[in-house]
Design an enzyme around this catalytic site. Structure first.
Site, PDB file in Angstrom:
ATOM      1  N   GLN A  72      39.368  28.084  46.989  1.00 34.63           N
ATOM      2  CA  GLN A  72      38.073  27.947  46.315  1.00 34.63           C
ATOM      3  C   GLN A  72      38.236  27.145  45.045  1.00 34.63           C
ATOM      4  O   GLN A  72      38.966  27.535  44.146  1.00 34.63           O
ATOM      5  CB  GLN A  72      37.505  29.315  45.938  1.00 34.63           C
ATOM      6  N   ASP A  82      29.784  39.656  45.740  1.00 36.29           N
ATOM      7  CA  ASP A  82      30.733  40.303  46.666  1.00 36.29           C
ATOM      8  C   ASP A  82      31.050  41.730  46.242  1.00 36.29           C
ATOM      9  O   ASP A  82      31.436  41.980  45.111  1.00 36.29           O
ATOM     10  CB  ASP A  82      32.038  39.494  46.735  1.00 36.29           C
ATOM     11  N   ASP A  93      26.101  40.773  40.471  1.00 31.72           N
ATOM     12  CA  ASP A  93      27.294  40.214  41.112  1.00 31.72           C
ATOM     13  C   ASP A  93      26.990  40.102  42.616  1.00 31.72           C
ATOM     14  O   ASP A  93      25.977  40.637  43.098  1.00 31.72           O
ATOM     15  CB  ASP A  93      28.452  41.200  40.863  1.00 31.72           C
ATOM     16  N   LYS A 101      36.806  26.259  41.715  1.00 29.37           N
ATOM     17  CA  LYS A 101      35.819  26.682  40.719  1.00 29.37           C
ATOM     18  C   LYS A 101      35.888  25.720  39.548  1.00 29.37           C
ATOM     19  O   LYS A 101      36.701  24.802  39.553  1.00 29.37           O
ATOM     20  CB  LYS A 101      36.126  28.117  40.289  1.00 29.37           C
TER      21      LYS A 101
HETATM   22 MG   LIG Z   1      32.209  41.826  43.066  1.00 30.53          MG
END
Ligand SMILES: [Mg+2]
Length: 459
Positions: free
Chosen positions: A299, A168, A166, A301
């Protein structure tokens, strides 16, 4: 910093009053700096010497971020339309400070750049003071990472491992605004080295959008929200790490964006695209333009829009946030008057999502993202070892998937201070020697640097 406020307020005409930047100028400044970071990383991992003009850009940007427009709490006032709004730029400032010390250490006392010796820089010394608990804890955790990596990398195995992480909260600490959540140089160097020397496949699987390759011709970051490939400082096209966005629904494969849109009806795409256009208009108004820099911003997506409605520092007036959410709903109604296609969901206290109704009822998670990556790269997790890294429950499906494919070879690195999550991961893996839990991404980067440096000694 107090001097700066006097400068603004005292009417001292001998010194120039600093003009507040607009949201757009602020972002443009930082994206330009990130291009310099990318060039520096590319130079160092190719064992070359970074351009002084690029390292100069980092120093200049830090000076700008720390000028009198930023107060001692790292709050900076910027112009959003006709309004002046406060944003918190602590992460941006600290990232640059760490990078500058790192680059200075690489240059050494002679001033001669030692690009071939980047593993010799004691990253721990630079990063330890920023640990959320204490410096002692930092060093203890770094030691755990080194032991964990030594266990994970078993050179007697016939095949190199796979690393899937991952972004963030795992490889990059959280930043007040996603739009300027930029990866420093120091973390890209170690990740790149680890991926190319020790893994057969390394991939980043994030919830945010993928974004547009910033190295391509005619690239312009203006008037759009960035994705992971724009925020990282790692090489994108032919680099050692493969990037994806939207929980692995979109991947940058061989320099091209590949989208997996299973279960999303055409009218859903269409409605989402039109809502995104509508949001551009909403964000162009004086009233709402600050939401470009509130948390996630907007954002887009593959199957949803994620919209930031509050910052971690609670800087947005709650009435304004509520009004903004009403404006979003009103625009949803314009593009989907029958309310059959789009759904408004409150994801967290900080963000809301507008999702496309999936006709099939399948809920996509990050394990589906891994499956697509493996298909595309014609590989599987069954052989050798797999390292899965994450920081939230949404990363658990990756661990479960890997364990299903390779119960004995799955390792998990988790980041944060969530004892429940740590416990959950340990239960799943069922072998504490294959689990490592640390408080912040920098511990991993420092541990990785130590591991790589030890490997240099062995080679
Ligand atoms: Mg994360």
């Amino acid at each position: 910093m107090t001097a700066g406020h006097e400068e603004l307020c005292s009417g001292d005409h001998h010194r120039p009053t600093m003009v507040q930047e607009s949201v757009e100028d602020f972002k443009a400044e930082l994206y330009q700096m990130q291009n310099a970071r990318r060039a520096i990383v590319q130079a160092i991992i190719s064992k070359g010497i970074p351009n002084e003009s690029d390292t100069g850009i980092l120093r200049n940007t830090l000076a700008i971020l720390e000028d009198s427009r930023t107060n001692a709490d790292s709050q900076r006032l910027i112009m959003s339309g006709a309004r002046s709004i406060p944003i918190n730029i602590r992460d941006e400032i600290i990232g640059l400070k760490k990078d500058i010390v790192y680059l200075d250490k690489l240059s050494g006392e002679s001033g001669e750049f030692r690009a071939t010796e980047f593993n010799s820089v004691q990253l721990s010394e630079i990063l330890a003071p920023y640990h959320p608990v204490s410096e002692n804890r930092f060093y203890e955790e770094v030691e755990k990472v080194v032991i964990f990596l030594n266990h994970f990398i078993d050179k007697s195995l016939p095949i190199k491992p796979i690393f899937i992480t991952d972004w963030d909260g795992t490889m990059k600490n959280y930043c007040s605004q996603y739009a300027t959540n930029l990866q420093p140089v120091y973390s890209a160097i170690g990740m790149s080295e680890f991926a190319s020397r020790f893994t057969r496949l390394s991939a980043v699987l994030t919830a945010g959008p993928l974004g547009i390759d910033p190295t391509r011709k005619n690239y312009s970051p203006h008037n759009r929200e960035p994705g992971i490939v724009e925020l990282t400082s790692l090489p994108i096209k032919s680099g050692p790490i493969t990037f994806s966005g939207s929980w692995g629904r979109e991947w940058m494969l061989n320099g091209k964006r590949v989208v997996y849109d299973d279960g999303i009806p055409d009218e859903g795409f269409d409605a989402l695209g039109r809502l995104n256009d509508e949001m551009t208009t909403v964000l162009d108004t004086d009233e709402y333009s600050q939401f470009k820099l509130v948390g996630s911003g907007v954002q887009k997506k593959v199957d949803r829009l994620t919209l930031g409605v509050q910052t971690v520092f609670n800087q947005v007036d709650s009435d304004l946030s509520a009004k903004y959410q009403e404006a979003v709903k009103e625009r949803m109604h314009r593009v989907d008057p029958s309310q059959q296609i789009l759904v408004f969901e409150t994801a967290t206290a900080l963000e809301v999502e507008v999702c496309v109704h999936s006709g099939t009822g399948i809920v996509w998670n990050k394990a589906n993202g891994i499956e697509r990556l493996l298909e595309a790269t014609k590989t599987d997790l069954k052989e050798g070892r797999v390292l899965i890294a994450g920081d939230t429950r949404s990363d658990i499906p990756m661990v479960e998937y890997s364990l299903k494919e390779n119960p004995e070879g799955t390792f998990a690195l988790f980041v944060g201070q969530d004892a429940e999550l740590d416990k959950r991961v340990r239960e799943l893996v069922g072998d504490d020697s294959r689990v490592c839990y640390i408080a912040c991404p920098d511990v991993f980067h420092a541990g990785l640097a130590t591991f790589l440096s030890n490997q240099d000694q062995l080679d």
